[in-house]
Design an enzyme around this catalytic site. Structure first.
Site, PDB file in Angstrom:
ATOM      1  N   GLU A   1       1.430   7.306  47.885  1.00  0.00           N
ATOM      2  CA  GLU A   1       2.611   6.747  48.572  1.00  0.00           C
ATOM      3  C   GLU A   1       2.251   5.431  49.251  1.00  0.00           C
ATOM      4  O   GLU A   1       3.015   4.459  49.214  1.00  0.00           O
ATOM      5  CB  GLU A   1       3.147   7.732  49.609  1.00  0.00           C
ATOM      6  CG  GLU A   1       3.886   8.908  48.978  1.00  0.00           C
ATOM      7  CD  GLU A   1       4.227  10.000  49.989  1.00  0.00           C
ATOM      8  OE1 GLU A   1       5.244  10.632  49.826  1.00  0.00           O
ATOM      9  OE2 GLU A   1       3.459  10.219  50.943  1.00  0.00           O
TER      10      GLU A   1
ATOM     11  N   LYS B   1       2.237  22.364  53.830  1.00  0.00           N
ATOM     12  CA  LYS B   1       2.355  21.147  53.041  1.00  0.00           C
ATOM     13  C   LYS B   1       1.064  20.439  52.716  1.00  0.00           C
ATOM     14  O   LYS B   1       0.119  20.437  53.492  1.00  0.00           O
ATOM     15  CB  LYS B   1       3.287  20.162  53.750  1.00  0.00           C
ATOM     16  CG  LYS B   1       4.696  20.688  53.732  1.00  0.00           C
ATOM     17  CD  LYS B   1       5.728  19.639  53.606  1.00  0.00           C
ATOM     18  CE  LYS B   1       5.602  18.761  52.412  1.00  0.00           C
ATOM     19  NZ  LYS B   1       6.645  17.752  52.441  1.00  0.00           N
TER      20      LYS B   1
ATOM     21  N   HIS C   1      13.376   6.979  30.100  1.00  0.00           N
ATOM     22  CA  HIS C   1      14.430   7.289  31.084  1.00  0.00           C
ATOM     23  C   HIS C   1      14.066   8.496  31.952  1.00  0.00           C
ATOM     24  O   HIS C   1      14.941   9.218  32.422  1.00  0.00           O
ATOM     25  CB  HIS C   1      15.770   7.547  30.403  1.00  0.00           C
ATOM     26  CG  HIS C   1      16.141   6.524  29.366  1.00  0.00           C
ATOM     27  ND1 HIS C   1      16.857   5.383  29.674  1.00  0.00           N
ATOM     28  CD2 HIS C   1      15.856   6.443  28.046  1.00  0.00           C
ATOM     29  CE1 HIS C   1      17.021   4.666  28.567  1.00  0.00           C
ATOM     30  NE2 HIS C   1      16.405   5.279  27.566  1.00  0.00           N
TER      31      HIS C   1
ATOM     32  N   SER D   1       1.105  18.172  56.969  1.00  0.00           N
ATOM     33  CA  SER D   1       2.261  17.849  57.799  1.00  0.00           C
ATOM     34  C   SER D   1       1.983  18.391  59.190  1.00  0.00           C
ATOM     35  O   SER D   1       1.296  19.405  59.335  1.00  0.00           O
ATOM     36  CB  SER D   1       3.500  18.511  57.204  1.00  0.00           C
ATOM     37  OG  SER D   1       4.451  18.767  58.218  1.00  0.00           O
TER      38      SER D   1
END
Ligand code: ARG
Length: 462
Positions: free
Chosen positions: A291, A284, A157, A278
């Site tokens: 992804e 970043k 979980h 970024s």
């Protein structure tokens, strides 16, 4: 306006719009190698069976080889008005060698021809993907071996559950990719039968020998039933399913890598080669690669569902709907090949942050189950009571701002006098991990056994 080479009945030129809808050359031209390979085998068989002359065969074979070379070298562009790759190659051959070229299509149809070309492409793709999967499994096994004593909180979980080691976690993925490998290989075996010579749907009155073409093309045997063979696209559905399943595995791993590289975890650092910045936030470093791997599952799932849908209502045998079988497969195969290579590189280059992983094990009382098990085994306490005593120990630890592995014997005995001094040692995370020695368990010793098992398996596949 296109000149139709295969229309005895249609007098008017095709409309531009019909061509745009109907022509598959813009995408099936990638099958040029398979088409030529299939035609060469077919022509050879026709000659062996005395259906065409040796002289015509020589011309056809030489012509096809030259066309192949010209396409490969970019001298022949496949961008004409031909309906598909089969018409384009046959047309070009006849332009080059004259009447002999017109004999090539004896005893075959585009229905068995496309079934063959596409199957050859899929079979080669099964092998290519399987080979990359082997490399991927090797990488996972290596990373697993190097990190079989690096602890992290195993989760259910997405909540801290019990201590495991990072090698064990990597071996879970190695096991998934092994099943994927086996799926591609078994699809290869199941579909390794030649459809050429089935002609339009019913076979042919010409005295062909399908064993000759089958053998020349590396198949196990000719397919059994021609009606099935020209309308079967199971081989394409299988590779789509196999790719979708493999990408689903990759996507689950990607999800973990994305989480693990977030500041809240910092368990892994992806190499700068596999991270991007970024455009506005200078600080970043984004995990674009996992992804994208996660995102690519969308298109491969779509490709599988699309072909299942195309096939579901088709009467036997060939229907033009089936021309819709190719683009999705090309796309999924391309996606699979690229994704596997990227994954392999990313995992090999990833840095595992042992300190952060092990520090995370001090959160969440990972060894609470060990205490309950101890009370059952050593003090004969019924499990439900042991469960509640352990709950009280966890509450005490929470009050003290400690993990249960940090409680002293005195503190533990304050909750229950049955707790002996061996418990203190047992509540240690590493001891708990190494206590899970059952087959397939996380103990470092068992993890390394799993590593050995897959290494052994890898060596038998080569
Ligand atoms: N371009 C067609 C396809 O991809 C080849 C088969 C055409 N057969 C036919 N009878 N029109 O499916």
């Amino acid at each position: 306006m296109a000149k139709k080479i295969a229309s005895a009945r249609i007098s008017a030129e095709s409309s531009r719009l019909l061509q745009e809808l109907n022509n598959s050359l813009p995408f099936d031209k990638v099958l040029f190698r398979e088409d030529i390979e299939g035609s060469r085998a077919h022509a050879y068989m026709l000659k062996e069976q005395g259906i065409i002359s040796d002289e015509d065969y020589q011309k056809i074979d030489k012509g096809l080889q030259e066309i192949l070379l010209d396409i490969e070298q970019g001298k022949l562009k496949l961008d004409g008005d031909d309906e598909d790759i089969h018409m384009a190659i046959e047309g070009e051959l006849t332009r080059r060698i004259g009447d002999a070229g017109k004999r090539l299509h004896t005893a075959r149809s585009r229905n068995d021809q496309v079934a063959l070309d596409f199957r050859l492409y899929v079979q080669k793709s099964n092998k290519k993907i399987a080979a990359l999967l082997m490399e991927t499994i090797e990488t996972f096994v290596r990373v697993a071996q190097e990190h079989a004593d690096v602890m992290l909180p195993g989760m259910t979980h997405l909540q801290h559950a019990q201590p495991i080691n990072f090698g064990y976690h990597m071996m879970a993925y190695a096991s998934m990719f092994k099943r994927d490998y086996e799926r591609f290989m078994s699809s290869y075996e199941r579909n390794n039968y030649s459809p050429i010579g089935c002609a339009a749907l019913a076979g042919t009155p010409h005295p062909i020998d399908r064993k000759i073409t089958s053998e020349k093309l590396g198949f196990k045997a000719p397919t059994l039933n021609c009606l099935d063979s020209v309308s079967d696209r199971d081989f394409a559905l299988e590779i789509l399913f196999n790719i979708a399943t493999m990408m689903m595995h990759m996507s689950r791993l990607s999800e973990e890598l994305i989480l693990w590289s977030a500041a809240e975890f910092k368990w892994v650092t992806l190499s700068d080669r596999h991270a991007t910045g970024s455009s506005i936030m200078p600080q970043k470093k984004n995990p674009d690669i996992p992804e994208l791997l996660r995102g690519k599952t969308g298109r491969v799932n779509g490709n599988l569902v699309a072909l299942l849908t195309v096939m579901k209502g088709l009467p036997l045998a060939y229907n033009k709907d089936m021309q819709e079988d190719k683009e999705g497969v090309f796309d999924s195969v391309k996606t699979a090949l690229l994704s596997l290579q990227v994954l392999n590189e990313m995992i090999a280059d990833m840095r595992v942050n042992k300190e952060a992983m092990e520090a995370a094990c001090m959160v969440g009382h990972l060894t609470a189950t060990d205490l309950a098990d101890y009370l059952v085994k050593e003090a004969g306490i019924p499990f439900r009571d042991a469960y509640h005593i352990t709950g009280n120990v966890v509450n005490l630890a929470e009050e003290q701002g400690k993990d249960i592995s940090e409680l002293t014997l005195e503190e533990l005995q304050r909750i229950d006098s049955c707790i002996g001094k061996d418990v203190v040692e047992m509540l240690d995370n590493r001891a708990s991990m190494n206590a899970r020695q059952s087959e397939g368990g996380t103990a470092t010793k068992r993890t390394l056994e799993q590593v050995e098992h897959l290494k052994q398996w890898l060596s038998t596949q080569k």
